[in-house]
Design a protein around this motif. Sequence first.
Motif, PDB file in Angstrom:
ATOM      1  N   THR A 122      40.838  33.303  40.405  1.00  0.00           N
ATOM      2  CA  THR A 122      40.855  34.592  41.103  1.00  0.00           C
ATOM      3  C   THR A 122      39.884  35.545  40.426  1.00  0.00           C
ATOM      4  O   THR A 122      39.530  35.368  39.256  1.00  0.00           O
ATOM      5  N   ALA A 123      39.449  36.562  41.178  1.00  0.00           N
ATOM      6  CA  ALA A 123      38.517  37.563  40.653  1.00  0.00           C
ATOM      7  C   ALA A 123      39.050  38.951  40.992  1.00  0.00           C
ATOM      8  O   ALA A 123      39.631  39.156  42.058  1.00  0.00           O
ATOM      9  N   ASP A 124      38.822  39.908  40.073  1.00  0.00           N
ATOM     10  CA  ASP A 124      39.248  41.269  40.372  1.00  0.00           C
ATOM     11  C   ASP A 124      38.271  41.977  41.299  1.00  0.00           C
ATOM     12  O   ASP A 124      38.567  43.039  41.840  1.00  0.00           O
ATOM     13  N   SER A 125      37.103  41.399  41.478  1.00  0.00           N
ATOM     14  CA  SER A 125      36.123  41.919  42.439  1.00  0.00           C
ATOM     15  C   SER A 125      35.140  40.804  42.740  1.00  0.00           C
ATOM     16  O   SER A 125      34.865  39.960  41.894  1.00  0.00           O
ATOM     17  N   GLY A 128      27.404  46.045  35.011  1.00  0.00           N
ATOM     18  CA  GLY A 128      28.812  45.840  34.690  1.00  0.00           C
ATOM     19  C   GLY A 128      29.204  44.380  34.720  1.00  0.00           C
ATOM     20  O   GLY A 128      28.378  43.474  34.559  1.00  0.00           O
ATOM     21  N   SER A 129      30.487  44.136  34.907  1.00  0.00           N
ATOM     22  CA  SER A 129      31.015  42.776  34.912  1.00  0.00           C
ATOM     23  C   SER A 129      32.258  42.736  35.794  1.00  0.00           C
ATOM     24  O   SER A 129      32.786  43.769  36.193  1.00  0.00           O
ATOM     25  N   VAL A 130      32.684  41.521  36.097  1.00  0.00           N
ATOM     26  CA  VAL A 130      33.958  41.320  36.777  1.00  0.00           C
ATOM     27  C   VAL A 130      34.777  40.344  35.948  1.00  0.00           C
ATOM     28  O   VAL A 130      34.251  39.608  35.112  1.00  0.00           O
ATOM     29  N   THR A 131      36.072  40.327  36.195  1.00  0.00           N
ATOM     30  CA  THR A 131      36.987  39.456  35.453  1.00  0.00           C
ATOM     31  C   THR A 131      37.452  38.326  36.356  1.00  0.00           C
ATOM     32  O   THR A 131      37.959  38.565  37.453  1.00  0.00           O
ATOM     33  N   HIS A 142      27.623  24.023  36.856  1.00  0.00           N
ATOM     34  CA  HIS A 142      27.261  23.822  35.455  1.00  0.00           C
ATOM     35  C   HIS A 142      28.236  24.612  34.588  1.00  0.00           C
ATOM     36  O   HIS A 142      28.575  25.763  34.902  1.00  0.00           O
ATOM     37  N   ILE A 143      28.665  23.977  33.496  1.00  0.00           N
ATOM     38  CA  ILE A 143      29.658  24.640  32.662  1.00  0.00           C
ATOM     39  C   ILE A 143      29.067  25.879  32.015  1.00  0.00           C
ATOM     40  O   ILE A 143      27.935  25.870  31.511  1.00  0.00           O
ATOM     41  N   LYS A 144      29.829  26.967  32.061  1.00  0.00           N
ATOM     42  CA  LYS A 144      29.365  28.233  31.495  1.00  0.00           C
ATOM     43  C   LYS A 144      30.179  28.610  30.261  1.00  0.00           C
ATOM     44  O   LYS A 144      29.645  29.073  29.268  1.00  0.00           O
ATOM     45  N   HIS A 145      31.506  28.404  30.313  1.00  0.00           N
ATOM     46  CA  HIS A 145      32.372  28.639  29.163  1.00  0.00           C
ATOM     47  C   HIS A 145      33.337  27.472  29.073  1.00  0.00           C
ATOM     48  O   HIS A 145      33.809  26.969  30.094  1.00  0.00           O
ATOM     49  N   PHE A 178      37.995  35.336  31.894  1.00  0.00           N
ATOM     50  CA  PHE A 178      36.557  35.334  31.614  1.00  0.00           C
ATOM     51  C   PHE A 178      35.932  36.624  32.142  1.00  0.00           C
ATOM     52  O   PHE A 178      36.215  37.044  33.270  1.00  0.00           O
ATOM     53  N   LYS A 179      35.084  37.235  31.333  1.00  0.00           N
ATOM     54  CA  LYS A 179      34.266  38.358  31.770  1.00  0.00           C
ATOM     55  C   LYS A 179      32.876  37.811  32.090  1.00  0.00           C
ATOM     56  O   LYS A 179      32.238  37.195  31.242  1.00  0.00           O
ATOM     57  N   ILE A 180      32.402  38.061  33.311  1.00  0.00           N
ATOM     58  CA  ILE A 180      31.091  37.541  33.692  1.00  0.00           C
ATOM     59  C   ILE A 180      30.225  38.676  34.219  1.00  0.00           C
ATOM     60  O   ILE A 180      30.719  39.656  34.767  1.00  0.00           O
TER      61      ILE A 180
END
Length: 593
Positions: A305-308, A315-318, A338-341, A349-351
Amino acid sequence: MMDHSFLCVLGLFWLYTLLCTGHTQGAVLTIDPNWLTFYTGESVTFICDMKEGTNTDWEYRILKDGQESVTYNSHPLYELTLLHIRYKGEYRCCGLLKTSHDSKCSNKIFLNVRDKPRAEVTAGTTTISVGGSVTLSCSVDNSAGWKYQWFRRTSHTSEYRLKTNDEQNRTISVSQGGIYRCRGERGDPAYYSDMSNDASINIIFSNQVVVTRQPDWPQIFSGEKITLTCEIQGGETTEWMCVWRHLGSIIPQISSKQFTFTVSELSSGDYQCQCERRDDSYSSTKWSEAIRLSVSEDEAKATLTADSSIIPAGGSVTLTCSLKIPAGFTYNLYRNNHIKHSDKPGGVFKISDGGNYTCRGFRRDTNFITSFSNTVFIQQTVSMKPTVVLQPSWTLIYRGETITARCEIQEGGGTQWTYEWRPTRLNRPPSSREHRIIRVTDSGDYSCRGRRDEFYLTQWSDVVSVTVSDKPRPVLSVSPSWLSPGSSVTLRCEIKPPSAGWRFYWYKAVPDLLSNSYSYDLLPGSTAGTEHDSYIIHGQTHTAGYVCRAGRGDPEYHTDYSEVKFLWSAGQCVSVLSVRISYVFRFNTLLSL
C-alpha cells in the motif's frame, strides 16, 4: 535263692536299657548334599553312620520304601548318580555287626526327585531415569544350593555371558535393555538347570521428552523448511536414535534427534518423537508430548500500500509491505522488477522515485520468500512547472468563439512529454500538447502538467481562467447625426465591455420592402474589416442608415449586427421624413425626429 534270681533279671534289664539309651546308639542316615529336592541327572551320596565301632566293623545295606535297594557291603557311603524320577522314595540304611551279627537300622530320609528344572527371570520396574538400573532376579523352583549365570543378547548381537561380581548372582542390576536369560548351577560336578525363558527387558526412561521447532513461527507456509528437535532432559550426553511420528503414523527412514523437512499443506498436524540409546535398542524414552504444526493453506502473498500515488516535488511517499501473519518476515521492495531495498524489517519504505513497485516477504531462517504483492504505480513530480498559453490570449471570450490552449514546458529541452489537462474533458485525445476548443460555451479554469517516461510528472501549471460571455452586440454611433450635403461623417462601433482582437465591418442598411427588413452592403474598404473601431464617410449627400459588427479569431467569430443608425442630410429632410414615417407604419417601430 529267690533274691539272687531277681538281681540277675534286674541286671539284664538295666543292660538292655543302657544299650537302648546311648551306650548302644541307633544308626543315622544322612545325605550329601543335604537338599530337600533333587533333579534328574544330579547325584546324591547316602552316608550311613552306625554310631559305634569303626566303619570296618559293619556291613551296610540301603532300603528304599522298605525294600532292599543295595545289599550288604562294606561301604558306609553310597552314591546315586544320574538321578531319575524312579529314584524318588523313602530311604534308610541298616548295619550288620560282623562280630555278633547284631543289626540296626537308621532313620528314614525321603528323597524327592523331580524333572530337570527351568530357571525363571523376574524383573523390577523397567521405567527408570537415564543412568538408573533395573533389577533382575533368577530362581530355580525355590530350591537350595544354586548360584546363577546370566546371559544377554539383542536383536543385533549374539548372546554372551555377563560378568558379575556376586558369586551367587541371584539378583543383578542392569542399565541396558535387551533379551536376558539365566540358569542355575549347583553341585560338584556342576549341574545346570535349563535356561530360563527369554526376558525381553525394554527400559523406559522417565526423563521428560520435548519436541522443539526451529524456527518457531506460529504460522508456516508451504515450501518453508523447518527443523524439529527431540530433546531428552537430563540425557544430553547420551547418544540417541529417535523415531518420529506424524498424526500417529511412524515417519520412515528418520532416526536422528533432528528432523528437517520442507513443509506442504499435508504437513499440518501433531508430531511426536521417541528415542532409544544408540548402543541399546531396548532402552527408550517415552513418547514426547505432541507439538502441533500449522501450515497455511493460503498462498503466502504480500500486500503493498502507499500513502500517496504521486511523489511531490522534492518529497517522498511511504510504501508499506505487509502480511496477514508477519512473524519472522523481513521485506524486499522491487522497482520496475528490480530489487531496490532488501531484508527490511517492518516493511515500511520511504521512496522518492516514481515507478511500478511490488514487494515480497522473506524469512531468512527458512530461506522462504512469498509471492509478489500487487503492483503499486507511483508517479514522481519534478520541479518543472509548465505554463498554459491561450491563443488568442484573451481573457474575455464570447460564447461560440474558438480558442486554443497550449501547455508549454520551458525547462523541458528535448524531453518527450505527454500532457494531462484540467478539466479532464480536455484529455481527449490523450497526451496532446494543444487543445482547440471550438465554439466555447462555458467559463472555466485551465491547467496542465507534463508526463515523462510513464512515471515522472511536472507540477500543475498555474490556473488560467477563461470567462465566457454571451455573444456581444456592438453599439454604433454617428457623429454628427445631422450634416450638410457633401460633409464627412464618422461612424464608431463599440464593444461593451471592451475586449481585444477585433476587426470592424461597416455596412449600409438597405430597406427591403418585400421582407420588411434590411439588407447590408459593405462599405468600401471594410471587406477585410478595419483595425480601428471608427469609419469616416466622405461627401455624404443624402440621408442613409448604417450598421456595424466586429469579428476576430481563426476561424473568425462575428458579433451580432448593431442597431441601424441614420445619418440625416439637411437637403433631403422632407423626403427622408416621409420615407421614415412609411417605415414606421410598415414595421411598427418608433421614429424619433
